[in-house]
Design an enzyme around this catalytic site. Structure first.
Site, mmCIF file in Angstrom:
data_model
loop_
_atom_site.group_PDB
_atom_site.id
_atom_site.type_symbol
_atom_site.label_atom_id
_atom_site.label_comp_id
_atom_site.label_asym_id
_atom_site.label_seq_id
_atom_site.Cartn_x
_atom_site.Cartn_y
_atom_site.Cartn_z
ATOM 1 N N ASP A 103 1.017 -1.113 0.049
ATOM 2 C CA ASP A 103 -0.092 0.035 -0.043
ATOM 3 C C ASP A 103 0.898 1.069 -0.047
ATOM 4 O O ASP A 103 2.117 0.992 -0.465
ATOM 5 C CB ASP A 103 -1.089 -0.081 1.215
ATOM 6 C CG ASP A 103 -2.399 0.668 1.150
ATOM 7 O OD1 ASP A 103 -1.969 1.821 0.744
ATOM 8 O OD2 ASP A 103 -3.249 -0.010 1.189
ATOM 9 N N HIS A 146 2.368 2.067 -3.196
ATOM 10 C CA HIS A 146 1.479 2.999 -3.711
ATOM 11 C C HIS A 146 2.108 4.328 -3.719
ATOM 12 O O HIS A 146 0.927 5.280 -3.928
ATOM 13 C CB HIS A 146 0.064 3.034 -3.150
ATOM 14 C CG HIS A 146 -0.714 1.516 -3.475
ATOM 15 N ND1 HIS A 146 -1.967 1.480 -3.021
ATOM 16 C CD2 HIS A 146 -0.204 0.581 -4.088
ATOM 17 C CE1 HIS A 146 -2.327 0.124 -3.482
ATOM 18 N NE2 HIS A 146 -1.379 -0.397 -4.081
#
Ligand SMILES: *[C@@H]1O[C@H](CO)[C@@H](O)[C@H](O)[C@H]1NC(C)=O
Ligand SMILES: *[C@@H]1O[C@H](CO)[C@@H](O)[C@H](O)[C@H]1NC(C)=O
Length: 390
Positions: free
Chosen positions: A216, A239
């Site tokens: 993430d 991310h």
């Protein structure tokens, strides 16, 4: 002469004795921890902590080499001590059955502490089985954050590794003056919700010389973050570095004075992102500087997205109340993995203001890269490629 040497020796002994008693060492093995990776050592760690916390002079908790099984542990209390060093030469491992920590929210948590230094060590959250459960989507617990500091100040985290966290790796919440250096964070690129470092409601946090590979956000920056400094970070897979999601709630503290400098993104979903829900909110983001950033095959290198609203949950009119201003992108180079290398998608009622692009060169293999602007006001200086839509 002989009298003088005796005085000298006595003085030396006195100094040595004084030094040892002033700097007490709490060795977790002497307190009953077993470095076998099997025996629950939580109690020994907590008793080392209560010793260090209760002593008024600088103290060290020492974790020798080996693997130590720890369940949920909260290190807190109104310590007399404001100089506790925890030196970890070993590996702390979470229970192998993820259900033990599954609903605990946190694994290792420091709460209300002042002057704690963590030196070295590896924290292994053993999250892989939980990720697999989540991938099939059936009755899986959320999982626990590996390391949390809450309502604390004067914290140093040096040379720590976190691997395979169940949820977030490190959370800094409600803290002042936190330095992180030489941290290594590792989890699979497809592990769910394994943000590397999450900061919120905190001021004076510094993240230096850190490598983050995770599933993430490498770093996520929540409401109430001020005076944040991020330098010399390698991110990917992951991310990206994200301010947000903001505007989750109507009343939210703003994000102000963030510097992100000398960062490399490799194959990440985003590079530098600011993200808010398309919801009413009194939050803001102001005074952010991104400089000397290298993008290697990044899907969205530069992005502001104020229209986040998965599942259409409570986003009336899809308009974000978050005010974004004074954001500078300077010296951003490299490659985009999609045609749109720069995207500013701001709020219809609160357009982004004072967006500044300077010395930006992002390319998309074999085709010109593009930029896209909605409700944004700002200017471009020097070379900007793709040509700016500001
Ligand atoms: C902004 O934050 C940095 C630390 O990241 C700090 O040194 C500086 O003083 C802050 N600036 C203001 C105006 O508060
Ligand atoms: C979300 O809501 C808008 C407006 O009410 C509607 O037009 C749109 O189709 C919805 N999208 C989804 C994915 O439900």
């Amino acid at each position: 002469m002989a009298k003088q040497s005796i005085t000298f020796i006595l003085l030396l002994l006195f100094v040595l004795l004084y030094r040892t008693s002033a700097g007490s060492v709490y060795n977790v093995i002497q307190l009953g921890a077993k470095p076998d990776g099997q025996t629950d050592s939580t109690k020994a760690f907590l008793s080392a902590w209560s010793g260090a916390c209760g002593s008024a002079s600088p103290a060290m908790i020492y974790v020798p080499r080996g693997r130590y099984l720890l369940k949920q542990a909260t290190f807190g209390g109104n310590c007399k001590n404001s100089a506790i060093t925890i030196r970890i030469d070993g590996i702390l491992v979470a229970p192998s059955d993820y259900r033990v920590l599954g609903n605990a929210d946190t694994w290792l948590m420091f709460q209300g502490v002042n002057g704690v230094t963590l030196n070295g060590g590896t924290l292994d959250g053993r999250g892989t089985a939980l990720w697999a459960c989540k991938a099939t989507g059936k009755n899986c617990p959320d999982g626990a954050t590996t390391l949390t500091f809450v309502n604390s100040k004067n914290i140093v985290i040096n040379g720590l590794s976190s691997i395979n966290s169940q949820m977030f790796h490190i959370v800094i919440n409600g803290c002042q003056n936190v330095f992180m250096g030489g941290v290594m964070i590792t989890a699979s690129g497809d592990s769910p919700n394994t943000d590397g470092i999450h900061v919120q409601l905190s001021t004076g946090v510094t993240i230096m010389s850190t490598g983050i590979k995770t599933g993430d956000d490498c770093i996520s920056i929540g409401p109430g973050t001020t005076n944040l400094w991020i330098e010399n970070v390698a991110c990917g897979p992951g991310h990206g570095i994200s301010i947000g999601s903001l505007a989750k709630d109507l009343n939210e503290q703003g994000v102000q004075n963030v510097t992100v400098k000398t960062v490399i993104f490799t194959g990440t979903q985003n590079g530098v992102r600011i993200k808010s829900w398309g919801r009413p909110s009194n939050g803001f983001v102001r005074k952010v500087l991104y400089r000397d950033v290298l993008m290697k095959n990044v899907q969205n290198p530069i992005v502001i997205d104020q229209n986040y609203c998965p599942r259409n949950e409570s986003c009336p009119g899809q308009v974000s109340g978050v005010k974004i201003s004074d954001i500078t992108y300077k010296g951003i180079h490299g490659t985009s993995a999609t045609a749109v290398a720069i995207k500013f998608d701001c709020s219809r009622t609160n357009p982004c203001r004072g967006i500044r692009l300077e010395d930006v060169k992002l390319t998309y293999p074999n085709q010109p890269a593009k930029s896209s602007c909605t409700n944004v006001d700002g200017s471009a200086y020097g070379l900007v490629e793709p040509s700016s839509c500001l």
